[in-house]
Motif scaffolding. Structure first.
Motif, PDB file in Angstrom:
ATOM      1  N   MET A   1      48.726  51.233  42.064  1.00  0.00           N
ATOM      2  CA  MET A   1      48.072  50.979  40.770  1.00  0.00           C
ATOM      3  C   MET A   1      46.863  50.083  40.986  1.00  0.00           C
ATOM      4  N   SER A   2      45.796  50.390  40.292  1.00  0.00           N
ATOM      5  CA  SER A   2      44.578  49.587  40.414  1.00  0.00           C
ATOM      6  C   SER A   2      44.788  48.225  39.778  1.00  0.00           C
ATOM      7  N   ARG A   3      44.331  47.200  40.510  1.00  0.00           N
ATOM      8  CA  ARG A   3      44.403  45.839  39.974  1.00  0.00           C
ATOM      9  C   ARG A   3      42.989  45.339  39.787  1.00  0.00           C
ATOM     10  N   THR A   4      42.549  45.148  38.564  1.00  0.00           N
ATOM     11  CA  THR A   4      41.201  44.675  38.287  1.00  0.00           C
ATOM     12  C   THR A   4      41.266  43.496  37.357  1.00  0.00           C
ATOM     13  N   GLY A   5      40.212  42.681  37.412  1.00  0.00           N
ATOM     14  CA  GLY A   5      40.111  41.533  36.529  1.00  0.00           C
ATOM     15  C   GLY A   5      38.688  41.079  36.445  1.00  0.00           C
ATOM     16  N   HIS A   6      38.384  40.187  35.569  1.00  0.00           N
ATOM     17  CA  HIS A   6      37.028  39.678  35.396  1.00  0.00           C
ATOM     18  C   HIS A   6      36.893  38.307  36.031  1.00  0.00           C
ATOM     19  N   VAL A   7      35.743  38.077  36.627  1.00  0.00           N
ATOM     20  CA  VAL A   7      35.400  36.726  37.062  1.00  0.00           C
ATOM     21  C   VAL A   7      34.111  36.338  36.396  1.00  0.00           C
ATOM     22  N   ALA A   8      33.858  35.075  36.325  1.00  0.00           N
ATOM     23  CA  ALA A   8      32.638  34.614  35.669  1.00  0.00           C
ATOM     24  C   ALA A   8      31.419  35.126  36.398  1.00  0.00           C
ATOM     25  N   SER A   9      30.368  35.413  35.638  1.00  0.00           N
ATOM     26  CA  SER A   9      29.142  35.914  36.249  1.00  0.00           C
ATOM     27  C   SER A   9      28.226  34.798  36.705  1.00  0.00           C
ATOM     28  N   GLY A  10      28.628  33.565  36.528  1.00  0.00           N
ATOM     29  CA  GLY A  10      27.804  32.439  36.960  1.00  0.00           C
ATOM     30  C   GLY A  10      27.936  32.192  38.447  1.00  0.00           C
ATOM     31  N   PRO A  11      27.252  31.156  38.958  1.00  0.00           N
ATOM     32  CA  PRO A  11      27.230  30.883  40.387  1.00  0.00           C
ATOM     33  C   PRO A  11      28.566  30.367  40.907  1.00  0.00           C
ATOM     34  N   ASP A  12      28.888  30.706  42.199  1.00  0.00           N
ATOM     35  CA  ASP A  12      30.066  30.186  42.872  1.00  0.00           C
ATOM     36  C   ASP A  12      29.723  28.847  43.532  1.00  0.00           C
ATOM     37  N   VAL A  90      36.770  42.264  39.388  1.00  0.00           N
ATOM     38  CA  VAL A  90      37.395  42.118  40.697  1.00  0.00           C
ATOM     39  C   VAL A  90      38.329  43.306  40.924  1.00  0.00           C
ATOM     40  N   ARG A  91      38.087  44.035  42.019  1.00  0.00           N
ATOM     41  CA  ARG A  91      38.914  45.205  42.336  1.00  0.00           C
ATOM     42  C   ARG A  91      39.720  44.937  43.597  1.00  0.00           C
ATOM     43  N   GLN A  92      41.048  45.118  43.481  1.00  0.00           N
ATOM     44  CA  GLN A  92      41.970  44.703  44.529  1.00  0.00           C
ATOM     45  C   GLN A  92      42.794  45.864  45.090  1.00  0.00           C
ATOM     46  N   GLU A  93      42.290  47.087  44.956  1.00  0.00           N
ATOM     47  CA  GLU A  93      43.065  48.222  45.468  1.00  0.00           C
ATOM     48  C   GLU A  93      43.284  48.150  46.973  1.00  0.00           C
ATOM     49  N   LEU A  94      42.346  47.542  47.712  1.00  0.00           N
ATOM     50  CA  LEU A  94      42.420  47.529  49.171  1.00  0.00           C
ATOM     51  C   LEU A  94      42.865  46.187  49.741  1.00  0.00           C
ATOM     52  N   ALA A  95      42.849  45.148  48.941  1.00  0.00           N
ATOM     53  CA  ALA A  95      43.314  43.829  49.382  1.00  0.00           C
ATOM     54  C   ALA A  95      43.484  42.952  48.155  1.00  0.00           C
ATOM     55  N   ALA A  96      44.408  41.995  48.246  1.00  0.00           N
ATOM     56  CA  ALA A  96      44.653  41.081  47.126  1.00  0.00           C
ATOM     57  C   ALA A  96      43.671  39.917  47.176  1.00  0.00           C
ATOM     58  N   ALA A  97      43.199  39.524  46.005  1.00  0.00           N
ATOM     59  CA  ALA A  97      42.301  38.368  45.899  1.00  0.00           C
ATOM     60  C   ALA A  97      43.119  37.078  45.956  1.00  0.00           C
ATOM     61  N   LEU A 503      27.972  40.916  51.311  1.00  0.00           N
ATOM     62  CA  LEU A 503      29.200  40.953  52.095  1.00  0.00           C
ATOM     63  C   LEU A 503      29.554  39.536  52.518  1.00  0.00           C
ATOM     64  N   VAL A 504      30.764  39.093  52.189  1.00  0.00           N
ATOM     65  CA  VAL A 504      31.184  37.727  52.527  1.00  0.00           C
ATOM     66  C   VAL A 504      32.548  37.746  53.189  1.00  0.00           C
ATOM     67  N   ASP A 505      32.764  36.780  54.068  1.00  0.00           N
ATOM     68  CA  ASP A 505      34.068  36.519  54.689  1.00  0.00           C
ATOM     69  C   ASP A 505      34.740  35.430  53.869  1.00  0.00           C
ATOM     70  N   ASN A 506      35.900  35.726  53.305  1.00  0.00           N
ATOM     71  CA  ASN A 506      36.575  34.775  52.424  1.00  0.00           C
ATOM     72  C   ASN A 506      37.359  33.709  53.171  1.00  0.00           C
ATOM     73  N   GLY A 507      37.418  33.808  54.508  1.00  0.00           N
ATOM     74  CA  GLY A 507      38.118  32.792  55.284  1.00  0.00           C
ATOM     75  C   GLY A 507      39.614  32.792  55.097  1.00  0.00           C
ATOM     76  N   ASP A 508      40.169  33.904  54.570  1.00  0.00           N
ATOM     77  CA  ASP A 508      41.605  33.960  54.321  1.00  0.00           C
ATOM     78  C   ASP A 508      42.202  35.304  54.727  1.00  0.00           C
ATOM     79  N   GLY A 509      41.501  35.992  55.638  1.00  0.00           N
ATOM     80  CA  GLY A 509      41.971  37.308  56.061  1.00  0.00           C
ATOM     81  C   GLY A 509      41.430  38.448  55.233  1.00  0.00           C
ATOM     82  N   THR A 510      40.540  38.141  54.281  1.00  0.00           N
ATOM     83  CA  THR A 510      39.925  39.195  53.468  1.00  0.00           C
ATOM     84  C   THR A 510      38.406  39.059  53.479  1.00  0.00           C
ATOM     85  N   LYS A 568      40.583  44.129  53.472  1.00  0.00           N
ATOM     86  CA  LYS A 568      41.323  43.379  54.483  1.00  0.00           C
ATOM     87  C   LYS A 568      40.435  43.110  55.687  1.00  0.00           C
ATOM     88  N   GLN A 569      40.568  41.921  56.235  1.00  0.00           N
ATOM     89  CA  GLN A 569      39.840  41.576  57.461  1.00  0.00           C
ATOM     90  C   GLN A 569      40.403  42.396  58.610  1.00  0.00           C
TER      91      GLN A 569
END
Length: 570
Positions: A1-12, A90-97, A503-510, A568-569
């Motif tokens: 099942m597709s897992r999607t959600g919203h994140v803020a569009s402002g700066p990280d 946020v789309r998590q079909e291939l890895a969990a956020a 493209l970013v490395d999240n430092g957590d295996g993703t 996934k990393q």
């Protein structure tokens, strides 16, 4: 099942990052190509890593996170106004956020995709505008303004202060085909000049006047300058005095201020985007002095049915239509610049120093490609990230694509050679529009391979992160195995978009692949009396909205637009 959600569009907010700088990427590109653009597909030099002392400043400014053009009014012809931005999904079909990834991220790459610019010589004799009743792609009211619109898109990229999710400087632009519309030398010059900078006069034939369907008096087309109540004016299209003169006036492009790369599409390689190249009849007709502007609807329907179903890949039926209607044609000024260009000429033009702009020399193609006629290549995206540009056009004819065995085997070797790198694949066609197994006339014994076969190869290599393409003129993002297929809308049909990738490395295996859509720099609101270069670019967008054949699904859904795609990393 597709897992999607919203994140803020402002700066990280992020800690100190070790990230690539634009200068380092450019240096790596130059080293990979070598003097004169040689050493095709050489192992790319590693760009120098730069330690950032302070965070970049990500911002949604200038993107569809901030604002999107939307229609206003209730009439059949609608104006455009500033609408609310599209949220990031946020789309998590291939890895969990994982929580806290914003504080661990390091940026690997940031770049922009242009696709389906369709720079159109609207006066070209081989155009088949008269099948407009059968397909909206045959003629669009906005087509005379494609060059002004494309220049405004270049201006948008040049004005970005940084990529919107990370603030990272954009390091390059990649086009994914259908850069031209009629496989015309004039259009190729316009495309290369838009991208690299220069003066472009989007006019062929008589330099003193427009010679096309918009002043021929046919009710089928918007007769912009006249009082004629054509079909489009009855839908509310305005009369604009001086429109055609403005449309063929010289436009100035600043050129991209970052390097850019080129991928070929079916409209770049095939006459009309669908007929096998190399036919002397089409070559002579393209540069000649006759143009057909009307056709009985039954004949037009039969012609388009053959094109749509791939029944006439060599254009024999089209040639018969032109011969049979020779006496009904309009006289126009012959022009050798309308001649179709060959693959050799396409490559040679990219290598011409006049079009180098911000580089690299050849824009992905090298002198070695010129020697063997190959129109696919690898290039360095960033340290540890490789790009692959494919040629998915079938030289046997038809607008659907495929790849030959030689290219498929080359791709296998390239993926194996870069097994320790992350790979991004670029092509014109999508996986679902590569269903054309027709043999290449120059390689009659070679098998052609479909999108399903190409996708199977890509998903079998865990280092392939994404397949980025166009052709469909629609935003769509799909998960396949361990990779994302990302199709981006065109810049000729509303909503006229391009896409920023980060493209970013999240430092957590993703990993996260951010995608953010952008419009041209032209204002949303228009003034039909403003025939300046900027005014025409704004009008280009408004006309595309009001095209009677415009589709309302090309923007895609929220999960196809501004996204964070988890991987996934590997």
């Amino acid at each position: 099942m597709s897992r999607t959600g919203h994140v803020a569009s402002g700066p990280d907010r992020r800690t100190v990052l070790a990230a690539l700088g634009t200068a380092g990427v450019s240096a790596g590109i130059s080293a990979a190509l070598g003097p004169g653009g040689r050493r095709a597909d050489a192992a790319p030099a590693r760009p120098r890593r730069i330690l950032r002392v302070a965070d970049p400043a990500p911002s949604p400014a200038g993107t569809t996170l901030e604002s999107v053009a939307i229609p206003t009014g209730s009439g059949s012809y609608r104006r455009i106004t500033d609408g609310p931005g599209w949220p990031r999904v946020v789309r998590q079909e291939l890895a969990a956020a994982k929580e806290g990834r914003e504080d661990r991220r390091s940026t690997l790459a940031a770049f922009v995709q242009f696709t389906d610019l369709h720079l159109v010589d609207v006066q070209h004799p081989l155009r088949y505008e008269y099948v407009r009743p059968q397909t909206g792609s045959a003629w669009r009211p906005q087509e005379a303004l494609t060059v002004a619109g494309a220049v405004s898109l270049v201006e948008r990229v040049n004005r970005l202060s940084g990529a919107p999710a990370t603030g990272e400087p954009v390091s390059f632009v990649m086009t994914t085909g259908d850069n031209t519309d009629n496989n015309s030398r004039a259009e190729l010059d316009w495309y290369l000049s838009v991208m690299s900078g220069g003066r472009i006069t989007p006019d062929t034939g008589d330099p003193r006047r427009y010679e096309g369907v918009q002043n021929g008096g046919s009710d089928l087309y918007w007769q912009a300058d006249s009082d004629q109540r054509d079909a489009d004016k009855r839908l509310g299209f305005p009369r604009i005095h001086g429109y055609l003169d403005a449309a063929i006036r010289t436009v100035v492009s600043p050129g991209l201020n970052v390097p850019w790369y080129s991928t070929v599409g079916n409209h770049d390689s095939l006459p009309g985007g669908c007929w096998a190249p190399g036919d002397p009849f089409f070559a002579d007709f393209a540069v000649g002095g006759r143009k057909l502007e009307a056709l009985p609807e039954a004949e037009g329907a039969a012609l388009w049915r053959a094109v749509e179903k791939g029944l006439d890949p060599k254009g024999e039926q089209f040639k018969e239509v032109l011969r049979a209607n020779a006496r009904k044609m309009r006289t126009v000024t012959p022009d050798p610049r309308r001649a179709p260009f060959t693959p050799h000429e396409y490559l040679r033009a990219h290598l011409d120093p006049r079009y180098t702009g911000a580089g690299p020399v050849g824009h992905g193609y090298t002198a070695d490609h010129l020697e063997d006629g190959r129109m696919y290549y690898t290039f360095p995206v960033a340290e540890g990230v490789i790009g692959v540009s494919l040629d998915t056009t079938d030289p046997g004819g038809h607008y659907q694509g495929s790849v030959g065995t030689a290219q498929l085997r080359w791709l296998e070797r390239a993926l194996a050679r870069h097994r320790d790198d992350r790979v991004l694949v670029f092509s014109h066609h999508t996986s679902t529009s590569m269903k054309n197994p027709r043999p290449d006339p120059s390689r009659p014994g070679e098998k052609r391979h479909t999108g399903d076969e190409l996708l199977a190869l890509l998903t079998n290599h865990g280092n392939v992160l994404a397949w980025i393409n166009g052709h469909s003129h629609r935003n769509e993002i799909r998960a396949h195995g361990g990779l994302w297929e990302i199709s981006t809308a065109s810049h000729i049909d509303f909503p006229q978009l391009a896409r920023v990738f980060e493209l970013v490395d999240n430092g957590d295996g993703t990993l996260s692949l951010f995608t953010t859509l952008i419009e041209s720099a032209a204002p949303h609101r228009t003034d039909v009396t403003d025939l300046s270069q900027t005014g025409l670019a704004a009008l280009y967008r408004e006309l595309s909205l009001n095209d009677p054949a415009a589709r309302d699904d090309l923007a895609g859904g929220p999960a196809d637009r501004n996204t964070e795609l988890l991987l996934k990393q590997r």
